[in-house]
Write a protein that holds these residues in place. Structure first.
Motif, PDB file in Angstrom:
ATOM      1  N   LEU A  19       4.410  41.210 106.806  1.00  0.00           N
ATOM      2  CA  LEU A  19       5.226  41.407 105.610  1.00  0.00           C
ATOM      3  C   LEU A  19       4.480  42.345 104.659  1.00  0.00           C
ATOM      4  O   LEU A  19       3.795  41.882 103.749  1.00  0.00           O
ATOM      5  CB  LEU A  19       5.481  40.071 104.907  1.00  0.00           C
ATOM      6  CG  LEU A  19       6.284  39.019 105.645  1.00  0.00           C
ATOM      7  CD1 LEU A  19       6.275  37.713 104.873  1.00  0.00           C
ATOM      8  CD2 LEU A  19       7.697  39.504 105.853  1.00  0.00           C
ATOM      9  N   PRO A  20       4.592  43.664 104.841  1.00  0.00           N
ATOM     10  CA  PRO A  20       3.842  44.579 103.975  1.00  0.00           C
ATOM     11  C   PRO A  20       4.244  44.451 102.513  1.00  0.00           C
ATOM     12  O   PRO A  20       3.453  44.737 101.620  1.00  0.00           O
ATOM     13  CB  PRO A  20       4.185  45.964 104.530  1.00  0.00           C
ATOM     14  CG  PRO A  20       5.413  45.776 105.340  1.00  0.00           C
ATOM     15  CD  PRO A  20       5.422  44.365 105.810  1.00  0.00           C
ATOM     16  N   GLY A  21       5.452  43.981 102.258  1.00  0.00           N
ATOM     17  CA  GLY A  21       5.890  43.793 100.872  1.00  0.00           C
ATOM     18  C   GLY A  21       5.075  42.757 100.131  1.00  0.00           C
ATOM     19  O   GLY A  21       4.927  42.825  98.917  1.00  0.00           O
ATOM     20  N   ALA A  22       4.508  41.789 100.851  1.00  0.00           N
ATOM     21  CA  ALA A  22       3.703  40.750 100.206  1.00  0.00           C
ATOM     22  C   ALA A  22       2.447  41.344  99.583  1.00  0.00           C
ATOM     23  O   ALA A  22       2.064  40.995  98.469  1.00  0.00           O
ATOM     24  CB  ALA A  22       3.345  39.654 101.211  1.00  0.00           C
ATOM     25  N   ALA A  23       1.803  42.248 100.299  1.00  0.00           N
ATOM     26  CA  ALA A  23       0.602  42.904  99.763  1.00  0.00           C
ATOM     27  C   ALA A  23       0.963  43.738  98.535  1.00  0.00           C
ATOM     28  O   ALA A  23       0.237  43.741  97.536  1.00  0.00           O
ATOM     29  CB  ALA A  23      -0.051  43.772 100.833  1.00  0.00           C
ATOM     30  N   GLN A  24       2.091  44.432  98.608  1.00  0.00           N
ATOM     31  CA  GLN A  24       2.533  45.235  97.469  1.00  0.00           C
ATOM     32  C   GLN A  24       2.903  44.343  96.285  1.00  0.00           C
ATOM     33  O   GLN A  24       2.645  44.691  95.140  1.00  0.00           O
ATOM     34  CB  GLN A  24       3.719  46.123  97.851  1.00  0.00           C
ATOM     35  CG  GLN A  24       4.138  47.089  96.758  1.00  0.00           C
ATOM     36  CD  GLN A  24       3.012  48.034  96.336  1.00  0.00           C
ATOM     37  OE1 GLN A  24       2.371  48.649  97.169  1.00  0.00           O
ATOM     38  NE2 GLN A  24       2.771  48.127  95.038  1.00  0.00           N
ATOM     39  N   LYS A  27      -0.180  43.529  94.330  1.00  0.00           N
ATOM     40  CA  LYS A  27      -0.607  44.691  93.526  1.00  0.00           C
ATOM     41  C   LYS A  27       0.285  44.833  92.296  1.00  0.00           C
ATOM     42  O   LYS A  27      -0.198  45.112  91.194  1.00  0.00           O
ATOM     43  CB  LYS A  27      -0.543  45.968  94.360  1.00  0.00           C
ATOM     44  CG  LYS A  27      -1.611  46.056  95.412  1.00  0.00           C
ATOM     45  CD  LYS A  27      -1.461  47.303  96.246  1.00  0.00           C
ATOM     46  CE  LYS A  27      -2.425  47.287  97.421  1.00  0.00           C
ATOM     47  NZ  LYS A  27      -2.184  48.379  98.348  1.00  0.00           N
ATOM     48  N   ASN A  28       1.604  44.640  92.484  1.00  0.00           N
ATOM     49  CA  ASN A  28       2.537  44.727  91.354  1.00  0.00           C
ATOM     50  C   ASN A  28       2.261  43.640  90.319  1.00  0.00           C
ATOM     51  O   ASN A  28       2.313  43.904  89.112  1.00  0.00           O
ATOM     52  CB  ASN A  28       3.987  44.627  91.839  1.00  0.00           C
ATOM     53  CG  ASN A  28       4.423  45.848  92.607  1.00  0.00           C
ATOM     54  OD1 ASN A  28       3.774  46.890  92.597  1.00  0.00           O
ATOM     55  ND2 ASN A  28       5.536  45.720  93.312  1.00  0.00           N
ATOM     56  N   TRP A  29       1.977  42.421  90.785  1.00  0.00           N
ATOM     57  CA  TRP A  29       1.664  41.333  89.859  1.00  0.00           C
ATOM     58  C   TRP A  29       0.385  41.642  89.068  1.00  0.00           C
ATOM     59  O   TRP A  29       0.322  41.400  87.861  1.00  0.00           O
ATOM     60  CB  TRP A  29       1.523  40.000  90.595  1.00  0.00           C
ATOM     61  CG  TRP A  29       2.834  39.314  90.785  1.00  0.00           C
ATOM     62  CD1 TRP A  29       3.518  39.137  91.947  1.00  0.00           C
ATOM     63  CD2 TRP A  29       3.646  38.718  89.765  1.00  0.00           C
ATOM     64  NE1 TRP A  29       4.697  38.482  91.710  1.00  0.00           N
ATOM     65  CE2 TRP A  29       4.808  38.205  90.374  1.00  0.00           C
ATOM     66  CE3 TRP A  29       3.507  38.566  88.388  1.00  0.00           C
ATOM     67  CZ2 TRP A  29       5.810  37.545  89.674  1.00  0.00           C
ATOM     68  CZ3 TRP A  29       4.517  37.916  87.687  1.00  0.00           C
ATOM     69  CH2 TRP A  29       5.641  37.420  88.322  1.00  0.00           C
TER      70      TRP A  29
END
Length: 189
Positions: A19-24, A27-29
């Motif tokens: 889930l590459p979105g989890a890493a992003q 970073k967003n948080w």
């Protein structure tokens, strides 16, 4: 007032498609928290957690909060489900550990009553072989397709953890004064 953020991403915690979105998300948080509208958190207020951490590493970070922080902010982004056997929501921290969300909440509540816990994970009902779903994931060749099923309703627009600067609305506010007001609001909540 002391505070601590624990940002957990488990983008590659299970067999199957990561889930590459989890890493992003993490970073967003972090960017959000460090912005003026997010509370201007300093680097030393945000725990250094590796991807797909062990439950012991997460506990270590939470327990260090016992010594000083008054406010704890925890975010998890990764795989999760509703375990029908336990009748509980669970998150998959890594290949070997699935943790009930309730355990995280209980651990944090023993440290402080001033906390926010955000879980960004699926909640599809699943029969887990607890405490680890490792074998369960390997027995289902199409698990990722099931887990990230399009049958669930989805948002028409993506969520974004960023926001406009609060100084656009209050241009004469001193940044330290703004940070102090944020900390006071947390303390009084």
């Amino acid at each position: 007032m002391q505070r601590k953020a624990i940002l957990i991403e488990s983008s590659n915690a299970v067999i199957g498609k990561p889930l590459p979105g989890a890493a992003q998300d993490v970073k967003n948080w972090q960017n959000f928290l460090q912005s003026d509208v997010g509370g201007m958190w300093n680097d030393n207020e945000i725990a250094d957690i590796p991807s797909c951490p062990t439950w012991e590493k997460v506990l270590e970070e939470v327990i260090t909060c016992r010594e000083c922080p008054y406010y704890v902010f925890i975010v998890f982004s990764g795989h999760g489900a509703f375990d029908k056997n336990l009748n509980k929501d669970v998150i998959s921290l890594n290949h070997n550990q699935v943790i009930p969300v309730e355990d995280i909440c209980e651990t944090v509540s023993n440290i402080t009553k001033n906390a926010v816990i955000i879980i960004d994970a699926c909640r599809e009902e699943k029969d887990y072989v607890f405490p680890t779903p490792f074998n369960d994931f390997t027995q289902l060749p199409d698990w990722n397709a099931i887990f990230e099923s399009l049958r669930r309703p989805s948002l028409t627009k993506p969520l974004c953890e960023s926001a406009l600067s609060i100084t656009a609305y209050f241009p004469y506010t001193d940044m330290q004064e703004l940070r102090g007001a944020y900390l006071m609001d947390i303390k009084e909540a």
